[in-house]
Structure formats: C-alpha cells, structure tokens
Design an enzyme around this catalytic site. Sequence first.
Site, PDB file in Angstrom:
ATOM      1  CB  SER A   8       5.826 -21.492  86.634  1.00  0.00           C
ATOM      2  OG  SER A   8       6.414 -21.741  85.313  1.00  0.00           O
ATOM      3  CG  HIS A  33       5.191 -25.723  87.899  1.00  0.00           C
ATOM      4  ND1 HIS A  33       4.570 -26.791  87.775  1.00  0.00           N
ATOM      5  CD2 HIS A  33       5.257 -25.508  86.555  1.00  0.00           C
ATOM      6  CE1 HIS A  33       3.958 -27.222  86.827  1.00  0.00           C
ATOM      7  NE2 HIS A  33       4.424 -26.300  85.839  1.00  0.00           N
ATOM      8  CG  ASP A  35       6.902 -24.783  83.200  1.00  0.00           C
ATOM      9  OD1 ASP A  35       6.307 -23.712  83.721  1.00  0.00           O
ATOM     10  OD2 ASP A  35       5.891 -25.828  83.497  1.00  0.00           O
ATOM     11  CG  MET A  37       8.874 -26.199  77.934  1.00  0.00           C
ATOM     12  SD  MET A  37       8.210 -24.451  77.366  1.00  0.00           S
ATOM     13  CE  MET A  37       7.165 -24.093  78.738  1.00  0.00           C
ATOM     14  CG  HIS A  66       4.673 -29.224  83.426  1.00  0.00           C
ATOM     15  ND1 HIS A  66       3.975 -28.214  83.133  1.00  0.00           N
ATOM     16  CD2 HIS A  66       4.122 -30.267  82.680  1.00  0.00           C
ATOM     17  CE1 HIS A  66       2.986 -28.493  82.228  1.00  0.00           C
ATOM     18  NE2 HIS A  66       2.845 -29.611  81.770  1.00  0.00           N
ATOM     19  CG  MET A  68       5.109 -29.247  79.031  1.00  0.00           C
ATOM     20  SD  MET A  68       5.020 -27.487  79.348  1.00  0.00           S
ATOM     21  CE  MET A  68       6.218 -27.267  80.389  1.00  0.00           C
ATOM     22  CG  MET A 137      -1.415 -28.563  80.821  1.00  0.00           C
ATOM     23  SD  MET A 137      -0.220 -27.456  81.747  1.00  0.00           S
ATOM     24  CE  MET A 137       0.141 -26.205  80.639  1.00  0.00           C
ATOM     25  CG  ASP A 175       1.019 -25.076  84.616  1.00  0.00           C
ATOM     26  OD1 ASP A 175       1.727 -25.997  84.043  1.00  0.00           O
ATOM     27  OD2 ASP A 175       1.320 -23.798  84.653  1.00  0.00           O
TER      28      ASP A 175
END
Length: 220
Positions: A8, A33, A35, A37, A66, A68, A137, A175
């Site tokens: 990540s 990965h 992330d 957000m 990913h 979020m 998660m 994760d």
Amino acid sequence: MKYILAPSVLAADFKVLGEQIRLTEENGAEYLHFDVMDGMFVPSISFGIPVLKSIRSATKQVMDVHLMIQEPIRYAEAFRDAGADILTVHLEACEDILSTIKKIRECNMKAGLSICPETDVKKVEKLLDKIDMLLIMSVHPGFGGQSFIPDSLEKIRTARAMAKEQGLKLDIQVDGGIYHRNVRDVLDAGVNIVVAGSAVFRGNPAENTKKFMEIIKNYG
Ligand code: DX5
Ligand code: ZN
C-alpha cells in the site's frame, strides 16, 4: 489459487515514491495498492487521479485501487482513464452497489467489493458471484499503521466458505495491520491477496517485500 502481495503506497516515502515502488516490483510484489480517501467516507484525505496517472507509467504492477470515498460510481471512468486495473468500492459507501459493480466492469476494470470491520460478511453473500475480489478490512479504514483486528480471521474463513459453497474461485484480499508475523494467519483463514503498507515501506522496502514473498510464495 495465486498468492499475491499488494504493497500500500499510502505508507511510502513520497519524496522518492517512484524508487520505492520500483523496489517492491523488482522483489516480486505483483500488485500495487492505492488508497484513495475523500475525508467523507473516512476521516483522512490521501491522494487521487493525478498521482495515479503519474505512477501508472512508473510500474507494470497491477494497479489495485481501493476507493474509500462516498458514491464511487461517479469516478469509475476517471480512475479507468488514470490507469486503474482493479477498482474496489465499499458496500457502505454505495447507494446502489449492483449498478456500481456493473459500471466498474463496463469500464473494463476488475470489480472489488470491500466491507468495514463492523459490517457482517453475510451482507455480501449474494454479491460474491458478481465481483472479482472481496476485500475484508482488518482495520477501520482511513489510516495506515493500525493494529490487526483479530475478529477478521473468522470473517475471512466465512467468506472463503461462502465462495466455496457457490463454486467460486474468488480472490479474497485482506487490508490493514498485516506484518510478517501474522501474514500466515490470514493465508490460513483463506486470503490469497495481502495488502501491507507499514510492514513494507517502513524500513527497507526491498528487504520487507522479499521477506513477504518468501512466506507467500512458499505457502500452500
Ligand atoms: C487503510 C488502508 C490500508 C492501509 C494499510 O484505510 O485501506 O490499505 O494503508 O496500511 P498498514 O498495512 O500499515 O495497516
Ligand atoms: Zn487499502
């Protein structure tokens, strides 16, 4: 079943991001990965399209994005155009999860579905045959460097059993809070794709990746 490491980049040193990514790629991490957000679905704001676009050309790794973010369907095309290979959305963030999964596949990306620690895995039972990857998660989304939530193991076992019952060769990803010392536990529970941020990028990314790959490649 292919066992895969997905570092990540949230935990990477952004002063030398390209170099850090290269170290994970040349030591065997097949996924990266990413992330995203939005400060709404999760408290933090991380990075987005411009960063994805620029690292896309820096690596051949599978770009495992990913999201979020609230209502991710709005950004499916933009993330496809920026180079996402897998787009994972949260069940808890989608008004209409079926349309969102459909849209991701229409954009020729693999569809990932993620659930937070407080979401019962039974809620995704009827969705498993519509997705390419289930992300369990093992921390509350929003931050790297948190501790692994032990209840996640039972959730992973239940998810793997549901997939088996439906005759699905489903990728199951975990994760959050994964280190060399607990990665075997999640593999034993049924995960085949492991996300690791701090455990890869804190210290020596090349050595840390190599150590994960020794465990993952020799597993099974
Ligand atoms: C948390 C992110 C995770 C996190 C993992 O919301 O989805 O991918 O970056 O970081 P570690 O491995 O440090 O828990
Ligand atoms: Zn993540």
